[in-house]
Enzyme design. Structure first.
Site, short mmCIF file in Angstrom:
data_model
loop_
_atom_site.label_atom_id
_atom_site.label_comp_id
_atom_site.label_asym_id
_atom_site.label_seq_id
_atom_site.Cartn_x
_atom_site.Cartn_y
_atom_site.Cartn_z
N LYS A 166 0.72 -1.59 -0.18
CA LYS A 166 -0.26 0.35 -0.07
C LYS A 166 0.66 1.11 0.16
O LYS A 166 1.94 0.98 0.69
CB LYS A 166 -0.57 0.09 1.01
CG LYS A 166 -0.04 0.51 2.47
CD LYS A 166 0.45 1.45 3.13
CE LYS A 166 0.18 1.01 4.31
NZ LYS A 166 1.08 2.26 4.94
N ASP A 206 -2.47 -2.39 10.36
CA ASP A 206 -2.81 -1.84 8.83
C ASP A 206 -3.25 -2.73 8.38
O ASP A 206 -3.36 -2.70 7.22
CB ASP A 206 -1.14 -1.21 8.27
CG ASP A 206 -1.14 -0.42 8.41
OD1 ASP A 206 -1.57 0.67 8.89
OD2 ASP A 206 0.42 0.41 8.27
P1 ATP Z 1 3.72 -0.14 7.26
O1 ATP Z 1 3.69 0.78 6.98
O2 ATP Z 1 3.01 -1.64 8.73
O3 ATP Z 1 4.66 0.09 9.75
P2 ATP Z 1 6.69 -1.23 6.79
O4 ATP Z 1 6.25 -1.14 5.72
O5 ATP Z 1 7.06 0.06 7.67
O6 ATP Z 1 5.08 -0.73 7.97
P3 ATP Z 1 7.57 -3.15 7.67
O7 ATP Z 1 7.63 -4.05 6.12
O8 ATP Z 1 6.07 -4.63 7.54
O9 ATP Z 1 7.26 -2.31 7.82
O10 ATP Z 1 8.49 -4.90 8.50
C1 ATP Z 1 8.82 -4.36 9.89
C2 ATP Z 1 9.57 -5.20 10.67
O11 ATP Z 1 8.19 -5.97 10.28
C3 ATP Z 1 10.50 -5.83 9.93
O12 ATP Z 1 11.76 -4.85 10.30
C4 ATP Z 1 10.35 -6.81 10.59
O13 ATP Z 1 11.34 -7.00 11.54
C5 ATP Z 1 8.98 -7.35 10.97
N1 ATP Z 1 8.38 -8.46 9.87
C6 ATP Z 1 7.37 -8.93 10.41
N2 ATP Z 1 7.25 -10.27 9.36
C7 ATP Z 1 7.60 -9.97 8.87
C8 ATP Z 1 7.05 -10.08 6.87
N3 ATP Z 1 6.20 -10.79 6.42
N4 ATP Z 1 7.56 -8.77 6.09
C9 ATP Z 1 8.21 -7.99 6.84
N5 ATP Z 1 8.80 -7.24 7.81
C10 ATP Z 1 8.27 -8.17 8.61
#
Ligand code: ATP
Length: 307
Positions: A9, A147
């Site tokens: 997203k 989210d």
């Molecule tokens: P959001 O926008 O929902 O805050 P984000 O894009 O900033 O998320 P994510 O990629 O969802 O961040 O990942 C944040 C942390 O979550 C990662 O550093 C990792 O340690 C943990 N994590 C757990 N499961 C997953 C997964 N399936 N994919 C990515 N990260 C994951």
């Protein structure tokens, strides 16, 4: 075997209206599914397991180097947490062999982990012949992350509350985006806590209703004028490279450049694919994950396993 695309997203807007007594932030966001997606394969099995099916940062559009935060392939992975939440809601102990291929950069503000959780809920609901509706999966998803409900629903939504009060909006015409993660990933918790310590007058806020109306009429210029992410300045303070990336995308012709979620991905908005591809080519000498993607009217999608 089932195969699902877990689409990422972006935020068209991100506003924070206050804080609840329990410490959660009250959000008001326009969220949009995009084509960039992880892939999740699910097979019946006695045990619940998750394997790393490789990192698929595509070399033709991005190098994925250095920026990605490590993804845990254990009980901390949001796919496993979602599977456990579904088992609990259904009162079952069924297993599954799950394989995940990451394409979405992590710590990016693109909801990568939450998208994987959403795909696990939707896929396992089918694999295990469970009766949950989309609304019920959204409620179960909320126990995994704020989210996740949007990523279960997908498309274009206004998300309020802590992210769980969703209003689906008629999809806008397809928009084209250049994604760029010019620096290391950012921790969502760290950025929200920095936000709490920033005087409100320092933060620029979106005009959410105007942006929503602009999306409904496909008026990209009006959208560009009303988009804003209240966390952008907080993240820029921690990673000044983000500011340079935003200005660079605008210099390359983006109608508007903005950070998504809590960063560290920024995107430029373009109204045609060719323009987005040309801008991406202009970033050839830059570092970090870079890719062209587009808006999509749906989130998680089942695909034939061999494609
Ligand atoms: P959001 O926008 O929902 O805050 P984000 O894009 O900033 O998320 P994510 O990629 O969802 O961040 O990942 C944040 C942390 O979550 C990662 O550093 C990792 O340690 C943990 N994590 C757990 N499961 C997953 C997964 N399936 N994919 C990515 N990260 C994951």
């Amino acid at each position: 075997m089932l195969c699902l695309k877990a689409r990422a997203k972006i935020n068209w807007t991100l506003d924070i209206l206050g804080r609840r007594a329990d410490g959660y932030h009250q959000m008001d966001m326009l969220m949009q599914s995009v084509r960039l997606a992880d892939t999740l394969w699910l097979e019946e099995s006695d045990r619940l397991t998750l394997e790393d099916a490789g990192q698929g940062f595509r070399t033709e559009t991005g190098d994925g180097e250095a920026c990605a935060a490590p993804v845990p392939f254990d009980e901390n992975n949001l796919v496993v947490k979602a599977a456990r939440a579904l088992q609990k809601a259904a009162g079952i102990q069924k297993g599954a062999r799950m394989r995940l291929r990451k394409e979405i950069p992590s710590g990016a503000g693109m909801g990568g982990g939450s998208a994987d959780a959403a795909a696990a809920l939707i896929g396992l609901n089918r694999l295990w012949n469970l009766p949950f509706s989309t609304d019920e999966l959204e409620r179960i998803g909320l126990t995994v992350g704020a989210d996740v409900p949007f990523l279960v629903r997908g498309g274009l939504c206004r998300a309020e509350g802590i992210g769980e009060k969703l209003t689906s909006l008629t999809p806008a015409p397809q928009g084209w985006l250049v994604l760029w993660q010019p620096c290391d990933g950012l921790s969502t918790g760290e950025i929200f806590s920095a936000f709490d310590h920033t005087p409100p007058e320092k933060l620029a806020r979106p005009q959410t209703l105007r942006a929503q109306q602009a999306l409904l009429t496909g008026d990209w210029a009006a959208l560009a004028a009303s988009m804003k992410n209240v966390l952008e300045e907080v993240s820029v303070e921690k990673r000044p490279e983000l500011n340079r990336a935003l200005r660079r995308l605008e210099a390359l012709g983006a109608l508007r450049a903005m950070m998504t979620g809590s960063g560290s991905v920024v995107y430029g908005l373009f109204d045609a694919q060719e323009e987005a591809e040309a801008a991406l080519a202009g970033l050839d000498n830059e570092k970090g994950f870079r890719a062209v993607t587009c808006t999509e009217a749906e989130g998680v999608r089942f695909i034939p396993p061999l494609s």
